[in-house]
Write a protein that holds these residues in place. Structure first.
Motif, PDB file in Angstrom:
ATOM      1  N   MET A 222       8.338   3.161  -0.334  1.00 38.64           N
ATOM      2  CA  MET A 222       9.132   4.327  -0.711  1.00 38.64           C
ATOM      3  C   MET A 222       8.857   4.727  -2.168  1.00 38.64           C
ATOM      4  O   MET A 222       8.703   5.907  -2.473  1.00 38.64           O
ATOM      5  N   VAL A 223       8.814   3.727  -3.048  1.00 37.75           N
ATOM      6  CA  VAL A 223       8.550   4.024  -4.452  1.00 37.75           C
ATOM      7  C   VAL A 223       7.165   4.646  -4.617  1.00 37.75           C
ATOM      8  O   VAL A 223       6.963   5.600  -5.373  1.00 37.75           O
ATOM      9  N   GLY A 224       6.183   4.109  -3.849  1.00 38.84           N
ATOM     10  CA  GLY A 224       4.829   4.639  -3.939  1.00 38.84           C
ATOM     11  C   GLY A 224       4.737   6.083  -3.510  1.00 38.84           C
ATOM     12  O   GLY A 224       4.032   6.890  -4.135  1.00 38.84           O
ATOM     13  N   ILE A 225       5.442   6.438  -2.450  1.00 38.53           N
ATOM     14  CA  ILE A 225       5.408   7.817  -1.966  1.00 38.53           C
ATOM     15  C   ILE A 225       6.012   8.757  -3.001  1.00 38.53           C
ATOM     16  O   ILE A 225       5.470   9.833  -3.296  1.00 38.53           O
ATOM     17  N   ILE A 226       7.143   8.337  -3.555  1.00 37.12           N
ATOM     18  CA  ILE A 226       7.801   9.186  -4.558  1.00 37.12           C
ATOM     19  C   ILE A 226       6.910   9.367  -5.782  1.00 37.12           C
ATOM     20  O   ILE A 226       6.750  10.477  -6.294  1.00 37.12           O
TER      21      ILE A 226
END
Length: 601
Positions: A222-226
């Motif tokens: 999730m952090v990577g996508i954001i």
């Protein structure tokens, strides 16, 4: 000093030599001595140089040599010595220049106590029957040259700067030694000296990594996508910065010496392993392609504990304290067609970078020894040695104060697109200040095979030291052989090999045979100049200005002779057309052609 080297002396070496009180140098190399090395030599407590290489000594290395506490250089190479390396040698605290035990029949392991020789600069154990690991050598922090090839060593390599810079030739011939496995071949605190243990630890790390990955996979995803959406193109730069060890995080200072059309950021992001083109004693060299199409060479210096020089006042007071300040002060002040063009420098808290013109043809050493099927014609070789001589003459005679390069060798002469020579790599350069001329050096200056003989026992560097190194380079160009070449019989240095064979056609590179007689004569005259440069006594060597003049005279002589030859032919034609007075003109030109200038050797 007792020097009986390079004769045909035979029999046993007299033990009575040990009775010479205060003897400091004993050189009995390149003779035919046999039998054991006298145990009584241990009494020579004042001796600082013992050279017995190139004989036929047998038996073991005397333990008594460990009593020679003042010994700085010990050369027992090219003999028939057997047995182990005695622990007693490791007690010689002053042994800081060289220990050469190569080409013997030594067995056993390297003594654990060798770590006590922490001042030693050169160690050669090649061509023996030694075994065991090399772990003991990892603590020799001052080593700059090491050769352990052609033994029976096994295991992994100590993980330090020296071992990571060693060439394959310094390690070859040890079947059980890990040399081609990349980082896995280097010991550290997490890897043991067993391949099975390496595999076990690797599997354990993999399991731990998988568990951690599974635990935080969703959060990181999730952090990577954001972050990907928010920062877009920054990811590429962050990956590059990661490979560079976070060096982009520190602010850079940039000092250009030429008009440049690129930024520090363009340079730094190209400093990746894929762009490495060489490594040396002072740093790693990268080939960097700029956005505007320019190609430059960037040297990233090895980390140094000395503080960064940031102002002119500090630079003056430090007096070229490390390789960075040496190159900046030297290269920033010189301009010559045969000196590599220095573009600028940049640095931050953790990294120092030097930028130069990139040479597509690489180094002279690469042209001579690394390009299979490629041979330099004599005209190109002459152009290169003359250009290098003119570059060195500029440093010695036209710079104020004079500059001594201190590391002249074939790999430090770069070759341009038109095969012009450029002197490079001033990592060891010294300015010869008033009252500082010929001073003793605290660091080993030069490369093995190119170092002037007086440096071994005087530890002093002058312009004549550069002249000697240049002479070795010229011999390398003419013979096609490296200074220490495996094809030279008896392990001789190329200088001694050429001297033994005299100035003859037989010493020339075989690829140069069959050239016109005029070119062969030029080569032999250049060989004579080289032998002047490698004279054992510094005062007998010519200056670099004289060397350049002698080399120019060689080609001028040939050109003048060619002009005379043309005039002779023209005169002959004139005789045929007009018989009046022709014979006297022809005789005049014949007289001129017979007065060909010869160099004084």
């Amino acid at each position: 000093m007792v020097d009986i080297s390079n004769n045909t002396l035979s029999g046993g070496l007299p033990a009575s030599l040990s009775s010479i009180v205060g003897l400091q140098i004993l050189d009995a190399s390149l003779n035919q001595f046999t039998g054991p090395i006298p145990e009584s030599f241990g009494r020579l407590v004042s001796m600082n140089k013992l050279v017995l290489g190139g004989n036929s000594f047998t038996g073991s290395i005397p333990k008594s040599l460990g009593e020679c506490s003042s010994l700085q250089l010990l050369d027992l190479s090219n003999n028939q010595l057997s047995g182990t390396i005695p622990d007693e040698l490791c007690r010689i605290e002053g042994l800081d220049i060289a220990l050469n035990l190569s080409r013997n029949e030594l067995t056993g392991e390297i003594p654990d106590k060798i770590s006590a020789l922490n001042k030693l600069s050169i160690l050669d154990l090649s061509y023996n029957k030694l075994e065991g690991s090399l772990t003991q050598l990892g603590s020799l922090e001052n080593l700059v040259t090491l050769n352990v090839s052609n033994n029976n060593f096994t295991g992994f390599l100590p993980d330090n700067k020296l071992f990571r810079q060693l060439s394959a030739g310094d390690l070859d011939g040890n079947q059980g030694l890990c040399t081609h496995g990349g980082d896995v071949c280097f010991e550290n605190h997490t890897l043991s000296a067993s391949i099975d243990e390496v595999k076990r630890i690797h599997k354990l790390k993999l399991v731990i990594a998988l568990l951690i990955t599974m635990t935080v996979a969703m959060v990181l995803g999730m952090v990577g996508i954001i972050r990907a959406k928010r920062f877009g193109g920054r990811k590429g730069r962050e990956d590059e910065d990661s490979e560079l060890g976070g060096e982009m995080s520190w602010p850079w200072q940039f000092t250009p010496f030429q008009k440049l059309n690129f930024s520090v950021e363009q340079v730094v992001r190209s400093l990746i392993d894929a762009n490495v083109i060489g490594k040396g004693c002072s740093g790693v060299v990268y080939r960097v392609n700029m956005d505007n199409g320019d190609v430059i060479a960037v040297k990233k210096l090895w980390p140094n504990t000395n503080s960064m020089v940031t102002t002119k006042e500090e630079a003056n007071s430090n007096k070229v304290r490390d390789s960075f300040s040496a190159e900046i002060r030297t290269l920033g002040s010189i301009r010559h067609k045969n000196i590599v063009r220095f573009l600028g420098c940049c640095w931050n808290k953790s990294t120092k970078l030097l930028m130069y013109d990139y040479m597509e043809n690489g180094s002279l050493g690469g042209l001579l020894h690394e390009r299979n099927g490629f041979s330099l014609e004599w005209d190109l070789r002459y152009q290169i040695i003359l250009g290098a001589a003119q570059g060195l003459a500029y440093l010695h005679h036209d710079c104020v104060p004079p500059i001594v390069h201190r590391d002249i060798k074939a790999n430090n002469i770069l070759i341009g697109l038109d095969f012009e020579a450029y002197i490079a790599d001033f990592g060891l350069a010294k300015l010869v200040e008033d009252g500082d001329f010929g001073r003793s050096s605290t660091t080993v200056a030069g490369s093995y095979g190119y170092i002037a003989p007086e440096y071994g026992y005087m530890m002093k560097i002058t312009e004549k030291s550069d002249v000697y190194s240049y002479g070795v380079v010229v011999l390398e160009v003419l013979t096609g052989k490296q200074p220490i070449d495996p094809t030279i019989p008896d392990g001789l240095h190329v200088v001694d090999w050429v001297r033994r064979r005299k100035v003859s056609l037989g010493v020339l590179d075989p690829s140069l045979h069959g050239r016109p007689e005029s070119e062969i004569e030029e080569m032999l005259q250049a060989l004579g100049v080289a032998l002047l440069c490698v004279s054992p006594t510094p005062d007998e060597r010519p200056t670099m200005k004289d060397v350049a003049a002698m080399l120019k005279e060689i080609r001028t002589e040939r050109e003048e002779y060619a002009k005379v030859d043309v005039l002779l032919k023209g005169s002959s034609t004139s005789v045929n057309d007009n018989n009046n007075g022709g014979s006297s003109n022809n005789g005049s030109f014949s007289s001129s052609s017979s007065s060909k200038v010869r160099l004084p050797f």
